[in-house]
Design a protein around this motif. Structure first.
Motif, mmCIF file in Angstrom:
data_model
loop_
_atom_site.group_PDB
_atom_site.id
_atom_site.type_symbol
_atom_site.label_atom_id
_atom_site.label_comp_id
_atom_site.label_asym_id
_atom_site.label_seq_id
_atom_site.Cartn_x
_atom_site.Cartn_y
_atom_site.Cartn_z
ATOM 1 N N PHE A 180 0.856 -1.181 0.000
ATOM 2 C CA PHE A 180 0.000 0.000 0.000
ATOM 3 C C PHE A 180 0.892 1.231 0.000
ATOM 4 O O PHE A 180 1.620 1.496 0.955
ATOM 5 N N ASP A 181 0.836 1.976 -1.085
ATOM 6 C CA ASP A 181 1.674 3.163 -1.226
ATOM 7 C C ASP A 181 0.799 4.359 -1.604
ATOM 8 O O ASP A 181 -0.435 4.266 -1.647
ATOM 9 N N ARG A 182 1.418 5.487 -1.893
ATOM 10 C CA ARG A 182 0.654 6.696 -2.172
ATOM 11 C C ARG A 182 -0.159 6.568 -3.455
ATOM 12 O O ARG A 182 -1.250 7.143 -3.575
ATOM 13 N N GLU A 183 0.354 5.823 -4.417
ATOM 14 C CA GLU A 183 -0.402 5.624 -5.654
ATOM 15 C C GLU A 183 -1.695 4.866 -5.379
ATOM 16 O O GLU A 183 -2.778 5.259 -5.827
ATOM 17 N N ALA A 217 -3.137 4.599 -2.468
ATOM 18 C CA ALA A 217 -3.950 5.413 -1.563
ATOM 19 C C ALA A 217 -4.771 6.443 -2.326
ATOM 20 O O ALA A 217 -5.846 6.837 -1.866
ATOM 21 N N GLY A 218 -4.290 6.876 -3.488
ATOM 22 C CA GLY A 218 -4.988 7.883 -4.263
ATOM 23 C C GLY A 218 -5.921 7.321 -5.314
ATOM 24 O O GLY A 218 -6.541 8.077 -6.064
ATOM 25 N N PHE A 244 -19.068 -6.869 5.707
ATOM 26 C CA PHE A 244 -20.101 -5.815 5.658
ATOM 27 C C PHE A 244 -19.520 -4.412 5.806
ATOM 28 O O PHE A 244 -20.105 -3.437 5.330
ATOM 29 N N ASN A 245 -18.358 -4.298 6.459
ATOM 30 C CA ASN A 245 -17.784 -2.974 6.720
ATOM 31 C C ASN A 245 -16.540 -2.700 5.874
ATOM 32 O O ASN A 245 -15.762 -1.804 6.200
ATOM 33 N N TYR A 246 -16.356 -3.435 4.797
ATOM 34 C CA TYR A 246 -15.177 -3.249 3.947
ATOM 35 C C TYR A 246 -15.243 -1.915 3.224
ATOM 36 O O TYR A 246 -16.282 -1.524 2.693
ATOM 37 N N THR A 247 -14.123 -1.193 3.221
ATOM 38 C CA THR A 247 -14.016 0.049 2.460
ATOM 39 C C THR A 247 -12.794 -0.034 1.551
ATOM 40 O O THR A 247 -11.833 -0.764 1.833
ATOM 41 N N PHE A 248 -12.820 0.722 0.470
ATOM 42 C CA PHE A 248 -11.731 0.662 -0.506
ATOM 43 C C PHE A 248 -11.663 1.976 -1.265
ATOM 44 O O PHE A 248 -12.607 2.781 -1.245
ATOM 45 N N GLY A 249 -10.547 2.172 -1.946
ATOM 46 C CA GLY A 249 -10.360 3.392 -2.720
ATOM 47 C C GLY A 249 -9.896 4.553 -1.847
ATOM 48 O O GLY A 249 -9.790 4.447 -0.625
ATOM 49 N N SER A 250 -9.609 5.657 -2.479
ATOM 50 C CA SER A 250 -9.062 6.835 -1.812
ATOM 51 C C SER A 250 -9.913 7.242 -0.616
ATOM 52 O O SER A 250 -11.138 7.388 -0.731
ATOM 53 N N ARG A 251 -9.256 7.381 0.537
ATOM 54 C CA ARG A 251 -9.891 7.777 1.790
ATOM 55 C C ARG A 251 -11.033 6.840 2.206
ATOM 56 O O ARG A 251 -11.945 7.227 2.926
ATOM 57 N N GLY A 252 -10.966 5.590 1.723
ATOM 58 C CA GLY A 252 -12.007 4.630 2.089
ATOM 59 C C GLY A 252 -13.370 5.035 1.591
ATOM 60 O O GLY A 252 -14.396 4.701 2.201
ATOM 61 N N ALA A 253 -13.405 5.732 0.439
ATOM 62 C CA ALA A 253 -14.680 6.263 -0.065
ATOM 63 C C ALA A 253 -15.600 5.168 -0.587
ATOM 64 O O ALA A 253 -16.814 5.356 -0.671
ATOM 65 N N GLY A 254 -15.050 4.021 -0.960
ATOM 66 C CA GLY A 254 -15.867 2.924 -1.464
ATOM 67 C C GLY A 254 -16.374 2.042 -0.341
ATOM 68 O O GLY A 254 -15.646 1.758 0.603
ATOM 69 N N ASN A 255 -17.626 1.625 -0.429
ATOM 70 C CA ASN A 255 -18.188 0.669 0.528
ATOM 71 C C ASN A 255 -18.877 -0.438 -0.263
ATOM 72 O O ASN A 255 -18.794 -0.493 -1.497
ATOM 73 N N MET A 256 -19.593 -1.322 0.425
ATOM 74 C CA MET A 256 -20.170 -2.459 -0.274
ATOM 75 C C MET A 256 -21.318 -2.053 -1.203
ATOM 76 O O MET A 256 -21.551 -2.704 -2.226
ATOM 77 N N ASP A 257 -22.037 -0.984 -0.895
ATOM 78 C CA ASP A 257 -23.068 -0.492 -1.820
ATOM 79 C C ASP A 257 -22.426 -0.030 -3.130
ATOM 80 O O ASP A 257 -22.930 -0.325 -4.228
ATOM 81 N N ILE A 258 -21.318 0.689 -3.005
ATOM 82 C CA ILE A 258 -20.608 1.151 -4.203
ATOM 83 C C ILE A 258 -20.009 -0.025 -4.955
ATOM 84 O O ILE A 258 -20.019 -0.059 -6.195
ATOM 85 N N MET A 259 -19.519 -1.025 -4.224
ATOM 86 C CA MET A 259 -18.977 -2.220 -4.883
ATOM 87 C C MET A 259 -20.064 -2.893 -5.722
ATOM 88 O O MET A 259 -19.799 -3.346 -6.848
ATOM 89 N N ARG A 260 -21.298 -2.953 -5.227
ATOM 90 C CA ARG A 260 -22.375 -3.560 -6.003
ATOM 91 C C ARG A 260 -22.669 -2.740 -7.270
ATOM 92 O O ARG A 260 -22.924 -3.311 -8.346
ATOM 93 N N GLU A 261 -22.662 -1.414 -7.149
ATOM 94 C CA GLU A 261 -22.869 -0.561 -8.331
ATOM 95 C C GLU A 261 -21.784 -0.816 -9.377
ATOM 96 O O GLU A 261 -22.065 -0.915 -10.581
#
Length: 290
Positions: free
Chosen positions: A77-80, A82-83, A106-123
């Motif tokens: 996990f590096d700055r690239e 992370a962004g 259920f509480n997994y987050t991903f992407g810059s600043r943890g902006a992604g959640n499981m609802d976004i993953m489904r989209e």
């Protein structure tokens, strides 16, 4: 390119909740004829921001443990990274790893600043052609099992709770190092392993343990602390291994904590410490018999 089912997470401790995520991924992979894979980072993401928590496992042990279950992709996990936006992250999983199924808690987050959640993953799954499986919380004591809860239980000496959430006995490992041989002068020889920087350290005190060395397992009693009676002065992990004879300096030793017996005590009477250790051994033997 192989089409994959991917389990996502940091997986510190590879605890019961993590196992549920991974087992669900394996089930999806088998059912859909996909290649199973675990995606994680080779370092803790919070290291990049100077906020990494103490770990339950060293990173190399965590990845080795995961690799014993399924193939692992462990990226630094590096700055690239992370962004990376949530959409770019998901698209990268599709393009680089052939992802056809994403499995996460259920509480997994991903992407810059943890902006992604499981609802976004489904989209994103609907957009890029992969299915999403959200795994509900694994519960213990009325709350979800988590690495944070386990670390807290270990630090508070609640080893039975920590072990119940881990699904195995919490281990401390290392090569046996030289000590001051004070225990030997009392007829109670002990061995020391070093404190590992960055790994969660249990509450100071005495524990009933299983001690493993040379491919064999023995009952034991481990003291974690600064040995106030003999003026230890620094934190040590010191174990008396029952029914064991021989020199093991330099050998690998793993102590698996079973139950907290008592806090550290200072004895004014020189006979007080060995007498207490013998009581600890008796109590530990009863616990380890069950």
């Amino acid at each position: 390119m192989n089409k994959t089912a991917i389990a996502f997470g940091t997986f510190d401790g590879v605890h019961r909740g993590h196992r549920e995520i991974i087992n669900n991924m394996l089930g999806v992979a088998h059912k859909r004829g996909l290649q199973p894979m675990i995606y994680t980072f080779s370092n803790h993401p919070m290291e990049l921001f100077g906020k990494a928590p103490v770990r339950i496992m060293r990173d190399e042990v965590r990845i080795e443990t995961l690799s014993g279950i399924a193939p692992v992709a462990a990226e630094r996990f590096d700055r690239e990274l992370a962004g990376t936006s949530p959409e770019d992250f998901a698209l990268r999983m599709v393009e680089q790893y052939g992802m056809k199924a994403a499995v996460a808690g259920f509480n997994y987050t991903f992407g810059s600043r943890g902006a992604g959640n499981m609802d976004i993953m489904r989209e994103l799954g609907a957009k890029y052609g992969f299915e999403v499986y959200e795994i509900s919380a694994c519960m213990y004591g009325g709350a979800p099992v988590s690495s944070t809860r386990i670390r807290m239980a270990i630090e508070e000496g609640r080893i039975t709770d920590a072990n119940a959430m881990l699904g195995y006995r919490f281990p401390l490992s290392g090569a046996v190092i030289k000590n001051r041989n004070i225990g030997r002068t009392m007829g109670l020889p002990t061995v020391n392993i070093p404190v590992q920087e960055g790994i969660v350290l249990p509450k100071p005190g005495v524990y009933a343990v299983w001690a493993e060395t040379g491919g064999r397992e023995y009952k034991g009693v481990t003291n974690i602390g600064c040995a106030p009676t003999v003026h230890g002065g620094h934190t040590a992990i010191e174990t008396h291994i029952m029914d064991f004879a021989g020199e093991i300096y330099g050998a690998e030793l793993t102590v698996r904590l079973v139950e907290y017996l008592r806090g550290e005590m200072r004895f004014q009477d020189p006979d007080g410490l060995p007498a207490q250790i013998r009581r600890d051994m008796k109590n530990a033997a009863k616990i380890l018999k069950n």
